[in-house]
Scaffold this active site. Structure first.
Site, PDB file in Angstrom:
ATOM      1  CE  LYS A   1      -4.089  -2.118   0.624  1.00 49.60           C
ATOM      2  NZ  LYS A   1      -3.775  -3.524   0.871  1.00 49.60           N
TER       3      LYS A   1
HETATM    4  C1  LIG Z   1      -4.446  -4.650   0.585  1.00 52.66           C
HETATM    5  C2  LIG Z   1      -3.697  -5.924   0.687  1.00 52.66           C
HETATM    6  C3  LIG Z   1      -3.972  -7.008  -0.183  1.00 52.66           C
HETATM    7  C4  LIG Z   1      -5.080  -6.967  -1.193  1.00 52.66           C
HETATM    8  O1  LIG Z   1      -4.820  -6.061  -2.248  1.00 52.66           O
HETATM    9  P1  LIG Z   1      -6.024  -5.581  -3.199  1.00 52.66           P
HETATM   10  O2  LIG Z   1      -5.431  -4.530  -4.058  1.00 52.66           O
HETATM   11  O3  LIG Z   1      -7.074  -5.048  -2.272  1.00 52.66           O
HETATM   12  O4  LIG Z   1      -6.488  -6.768  -3.962  1.00 52.66           O
HETATM   13  C5  LIG Z   1      -3.192  -8.144  -0.078  1.00 52.66           C
HETATM   14  N1  LIG Z   1      -2.210  -8.240   0.845  1.00 52.66           N
HETATM   15  C6  LIG Z   1      -1.923  -7.228   1.696  1.00 52.66           C
HETATM   16  C7  LIG Z   1      -0.848  -7.415   2.696  1.00 52.66           C
HETATM   17  C8  LIG Z   1      -2.653  -6.039   1.661  1.00 52.66           C
HETATM   18  O5  LIG Z   1      -2.373  -5.047   2.515  1.00 52.66           O
END
Ligand SMILES: *Cc1c(COP(=O)(O)O)cnc(C)c1O
Length: 443
Positions: free
Chosen positions: A110
Site C-alpha cells: 500500500k
Molecule cells: C491490501 C492488501 C492485499 C489486497 O490487495 P487488493 O489490491 O485489495 O487486492 C493483499 N495483501 C496485503 C498485505 C494487503 O495489505
C-alpha cells in the site's frame, strides 16, 4: 506528445474528467470508478534497459498524464514516491520468483499507491487556503501507508478510522504512532462501519463547508496507476534477460493490485498469465469458475487485508473485458482457506527457511499446486506485506519470534494513541467539528 487521456466513470453517468480532477475526486460523482477513455499502448523496447523503477514508472505513466497540469511533474512524483527497492528474486523452485513489494515505510505494498497519491496531491492547486482533511477507513495496511505518506505535510490533516480489535496489534500500533497531523480513531465496529462513516462525512455538505474533506480510498486512480510500475519493471527486466513474458500470482482482496497487472498486459508489455489468489472470501473464484458475480459480506480470515466480499475494482475489470467469457479466459482465481494458509507458511518455513505473510501464502499455495514448467517461463509470486506485520498469526504457528525490519521497528518504538469512537455516523461528524478535542488528543 500523445493527446490528453480523458477519464470516464465505469457507470457512464459522470462527465469526463482530466487526470488531476479524477485524482482529487477519488470516486466519480455517479459512484463509479474512473477509467481512462482507452488504455494506451506501449512498445517494450521504448523503456530504458538500465532504468530504475521510477524511470520505468515515468515512461509507463506518461500517456496517462499527457495534457494534464501534473504532466511536467511526473518524473519528480515517481522519483519521490518510488524510492524504495521492489526486488524480484528467485525462490527455491527453478521456475519461480518472488516480487517483494513490502520494502516501503509501512512494510506493505500500500506504500506504493499512498506515496504516489500524496506526491500528486501535494502538487494539486487548492481552491482555498484552508487545510484539507483526508479521511481514510482501513482494515489495516492502507491507513498506515496513507498516514506515513502525508505525515508532517503542511495544510493536510489525516484522520484514520480502523475497526478496534479487528486489525493486528502491530497494525494498530502503526496507525496510532504518527501524531502531529495524523490522528487515529479506534471505531467500536467493523471495517464496513468505518467505510460508511467516512462516506457519510464526505457526503455532508454542511460539514464540508466548515472543514474541507477528501478521501484516500483504494479506488483512487492516484493509487491504482503507480501499482502498474512494479509489474512493468519486473516483467521488462525478465523479458530482456529471458525473452519470455513473466506470469504473476497475486494475493487479491479489493482487486486493485491484480488489476494493475492486467492493465500492464493490456498495454502491450510482457506480462503473461495472471492468477488471483483469494482467501476464503470466494466471490472472485466463484465468478471465474463460471458462476454469476455475487458480491456479499466479507468473512474474517487470517489474511485480513484480503477480507473483501465485494471487490470494488471488479467494475474496472468488467470495463476492461466487458465480455464475461473473454474475462474468464484471460484470468483465473482460486480460494485458499485459513488451514491451508497456515500449512503453506509452515511448509515454506521448514523446507526453505523462508517466512511469508499470510496474504503472500495464498499465492504460494497456488504456486505449490502448479506442475514444474518446461516452457522456459516463470511464475512470480507477489509478496504484499512483510511477515513481521502479522506476528500474532505467525509466531504461535512457528513457535519463535519473527524478525522485524528497521523501519517497522522504529514505528513500533514510538508511542501510539487512538481515540475511541462509537460506530455511528454522527460520532465522526461531532469529532470532526470539535478542534479543541483533537488538540487535547494530540497533546
Ligand atoms: C491490501 C492488501 C492485499 C489486497 O490487495 P487488493 O489490491 O485489495 O487486492 C493483499 N495483501 C496485503 C498485505 C494487503 O495489505
Amino acid at each position: 506528445m500523445s493527446a490528453a487521456v480523458r477519464y470516464l466513470s465505469t457507470r457512464g453517468g459522470a462527465p469526463a474528467a482530466g487526470l488531476s480532477q479524477a485524482i482529487a475526486a477519488g470516486l466519480a460523482p455517479d459512484g463509479g470508478l474512473y477509467v481512462p477513455e482507452q488504455l494506451p499502448q506501449h512498445d517494450p523496447a521504448a523503456f530504458a534497459p538500465a532504468g530504475s523503477l521510477a524511470d520505468t514508472a515515468a515512461t509507463l505513466l506518461a500517456p496517462f498524464f499527457a495534457g494534464d497540469p501534473l504532466a511536467a511533474e511526473l518524473p519528480a512524483i515517481c522519483a519521490e514516491a518510488l524510492d524504495f527497492p521492489v526486488p524480484l528474486r528467485p525462490l527455491t523452485r527453478p521456475d519461480a520468483q518472488v516480487l517483494e513489494l513490502f520494502h516501503g515505510p509501512t512494510a506493505a505494498f500500500k506504500d506504493v499507491g499512498a506515496r504516489f497519491l500524496a506526491a500528486c496531491m501535494r502538487r494539486l492547486p487548492r481552491a482555498d487556503g484552508r487545510p484539507l482533511t483526508i479521511l481514510v477507513a482501513t482494515s489495516g495496511d492502507t491507513g498506515a501507508a496513507v498516514g506515513a505518506a502525508f505525515h508532517h505535510q503542511p495544510g493536510v490533516e489525516v484522520v484514520i478510522l480502523y475497526p478496534d480489535g479487528r486489525v493486528s496489534p502491530r497494525q494498530a500500533h502503526q496507525l496510532g504512532s504518527f501524531g502531529d497531523n495524523v490522528q487515529a480513531l479506534a471505531v467500536a465496529g467493523r471495517f464496513d462501519d468505518c467505510q460508511r462513516m467516512v462516506k457519510a462525512a464526505l457526503n455532508d455538505a454542511a460539514l464540508q463547508a466548515g472543514r474541507p474533506l477528501s478521501s484516500a480510498n483504494s479506488i483512487s486512480l492516484g493509487r491504482l496507476l503507480p501499482q502498474m510500475s512494479y509489474y512493468a519493471h519486473a516483467a521488462l527486466g525478465w523479458w530482456r534477460e529471458h525473452g519470455t513474458p513473466l506470469d504473476f500470482i497475486v494475493p487479491t482482496g479489493n482487486l486493485g493490485n491484480a488489476l494493475a497487472a492486467v492493465w500492464v498486459r493490456a498495454m502491450g508489455l510482457p506480462v503473461g498469465r495472471v492468477m488471483l489468489a483469494c482467501n476464503a472470501n470466494a466471490t472472485l473464484p466463484e465468478f471465474f469458475a463460471g458462476q454469476d458475480y455475487a458480491p456479499r459480506e466479507a468473512l474474517a480470515t487470517i489474511a485480513n487485508a484480503m477480507d473483501v466480499g465485494a471487490p470494488s475494482n471488479f467494475e474496472r475489470l468488467r470495463w476492461t473485458y466487458p465480455d464475461a467469457t473473454e474475462l474468464r479466459r484471460v484470468l483465473s482465481a482460486r480460494s485458499v482457506d485459513d488451514a491451508t494458509i497456515r500449512a503453506t507458511v509452515l511448509r515454506h518455513a521448514a523446507d526453505e527457511g523462508e517466512l511469508f505473510c499470510p496474504h503472500t501464502a495464498t499465492a504460494l499455495h497456488l504456486l505449490d499446486q502448479l506442475p514444474p514448467r518446461t516452457d522456459g517461463g516463470a511464475w512470480a509470486v507477489v509478496a504484499t506485506a512483510h511477515p513481521a506485520k502479522f506476528e500474532t498469526v505467525l509466531e504461535p504457528l512457528l513457535g519463535r519470534p519473527v524478525p522485524v525490519p528497521p523501519s517497522l521497528a522504529a514505528m513500533l518504538a514510538r508511542p501510539a494513541r487512538a481515540a475511541p469512537l462509537a460506530a455511528e455516523d454522527e460520532a465522526l461528524r461531532t469529532w470532526l467539528r470539535a478542534p479543541a478535542e483533537r488538540l487535547s488528543l494530540s497533546a
